[in-house]
Design a protein around this motif. Sequence first.
Motif, PDB file in Angstrom:
ATOM      1  N   SER A  25      -0.206  13.771  34.342  1.00  0.00           N
ATOM      2  CA  SER A  25       0.362  12.448  34.563  1.00  0.00           C
ATOM      3  C   SER A  25       0.642  12.167  36.032  1.00  0.00           C
ATOM      4  O   SER A  25       0.773  11.007  36.434  1.00  0.00           O
ATOM      5  CB  SER A  25       1.660  12.275  33.764  1.00  0.00           C
ATOM      6  N   LYS A  63       7.701  13.048  41.247  1.00  0.00           N
ATOM      7  CA  LYS A  63       7.438  12.285  40.021  1.00  0.00           C
ATOM      8  C   LYS A  63       7.451  13.193  38.803  1.00  0.00           C
ATOM      9  O   LYS A  63       7.919  12.804  37.720  1.00  0.00           O
ATOM     10  CB  LYS A  63       6.093  11.573  40.139  1.00  0.00           C
ATOM     11  N   SER A  64       6.947  14.415  38.961  1.00  0.00           N
ATOM     12  CA  SER A  64       6.911  15.343  37.823  1.00  0.00           C
ATOM     13  C   SER A  64       8.327  15.772  37.429  1.00  0.00           C
ATOM     14  O   SER A  64       8.628  15.965  36.245  1.00  0.00           O
ATOM     15  CB  SER A  64       6.060  16.568  38.159  1.00  0.00           C
ATOM     16  N   VAL A 116       2.549  16.690  31.810  1.00  0.00           N
ATOM     17  CA  VAL A 116       3.270  16.230  32.995  1.00  0.00           C
ATOM     18  C   VAL A 116       2.393  16.379  34.231  1.00  0.00           C
ATOM     19  O   VAL A 116       2.288  15.462  35.060  1.00  0.00           O
ATOM     20  CB  VAL A 116       4.588  17.015  33.165  1.00  0.00           C
ATOM     21  N   GLU A 130      13.096  13.313  31.897  1.00  0.00           N
ATOM     22  CA  GLU A 130      13.218  12.149  31.020  1.00  0.00           C
ATOM     23  C   GLU A 130      12.287  12.166  29.818  1.00  0.00           C
ATOM     24  O   GLU A 130      12.501  11.405  28.878  1.00  0.00           O
ATOM     25  CB  GLU A 130      12.975  10.877  31.846  1.00  0.00           C
ATOM     26  N   ARG A 131      11.250  12.988  29.847  1.00  0.00           N
ATOM     27  CA  ARG A 131      10.272  13.014  28.741  1.00  0.00           C
ATOM     28  C   ARG A 131      10.124  14.431  28.204  1.00  0.00           C
ATOM     29  O   ARG A 131       9.112  15.105  28.431  1.00  0.00           O
ATOM     30  CB  ARG A 131       8.931  12.467  29.218  1.00  0.00           C
ATOM     31  N   GLN A 135      10.941  13.942  37.544  1.00  0.00           N
ATOM     32  CA  GLN A 135      11.475  12.846  36.748  1.00  0.00           C
ATOM     33  C   GLN A 135      10.955  12.909  35.313  1.00  0.00           C
ATOM     34  O   GLN A 135      11.724  12.731  34.355  1.00  0.00           O
ATOM     35  CB  GLN A 135      11.095  11.512  37.386  1.00  0.00           C
ATOM     36  N   LEU A 136       9.660  13.177  35.163  1.00  0.00           N
ATOM     37  CA  LEU A 136       9.083  13.271  33.822  1.00  0.00           C
ATOM     38  C   LEU A 136       9.646  14.461  33.051  1.00  0.00           C
ATOM     39  O   LEU A 136       9.904  14.367  31.842  1.00  0.00           O
ATOM     40  CB  LEU A 136       7.558  13.384  33.912  1.00  0.00           C
TER      41      LEU A 136
END
Length: 294
Positions: A257, A238-239, A254, A245-246, A241-242
């Motif tokens: 999150s 998941k990290s 991150v 994308e962010r 992806q962040l």
Amino acid sequence: MDSSGSHSYTYSVGSNPVSYDSQTLHVLFAGESQTLPLHQAGPKIYDYYLLHFIESGSGSFHTEQHKYELGEGDCFLIHPAQLVSYISDPNQPWRYRWAAFTGAEADRLVQQAGFSPDTPVLAAAEGRVIPDALAGMMGAFNANRESAHLTSLGYLYLIIGEAAERLSTHSRLPGTGSQVQRTVKQMIHYMSSQYAHPVSIEQMCDSLGYNRAYLSRVFKQETGLSPVTYLLKLRIDKSRQLLRERPELSVEQVASSVGLTDALYFSRQFKRFCGQSPTAYRIATARRGDNSSR
């Protein structure tokens, strides 16, 4: 129930103030009745689901395949397009509550509960969840507020949840292959929905009702990973992806999150799984994105 055999007929029903217009799930009406001796409905076919809960008395319910003798605490669900009839006992007639529902999601919901045309009866439902929910539906409809539509759906889900708990064919005792697979799926779902929070494996085991040693063993048998490693890998994925994308989020943000509040620990684990630091990974993916756009 009046032991003298004298019964006063009562009938009351409340209709949903929001008319049915192809909603995915819709409660049509809910009611209650003290029936007379030998009160009979059908044989007939309904075009909606109709659930009855028997508060007292006895009687029989007939489907196309079976006859059921039912009494206090029993439920029976009439399925659409099924020829059925039901009749109260001559000496102790039923007092029951009911609700009718329909919609595109109704079939799936009924199946999740464990009902089918061959299994239309929930015997001796414990507690007051189902009758209180049926009474709540009726009360909401009689108040004649549009919010009653949503309230009735809440009550319907309570009823379905209680039925699923009682009708489930899965044993709570560990051992069978199907039960092991179901438990592992529950663990994966739990971690996938809770990874952003400081969840522990102990909390997950407690919520599923098993001890940690057993769950860790069956989880590794099915996935090849321990629950701790699976959860950590999920968070790292998941990290990534962040980070891609962010770009405005810091490494610390991150990490937080994905449920890892220690940024140094996060960076060490990220490098363990990905072979580079979070910052290096972000720079490399950004560079690859720039090159691909040329």
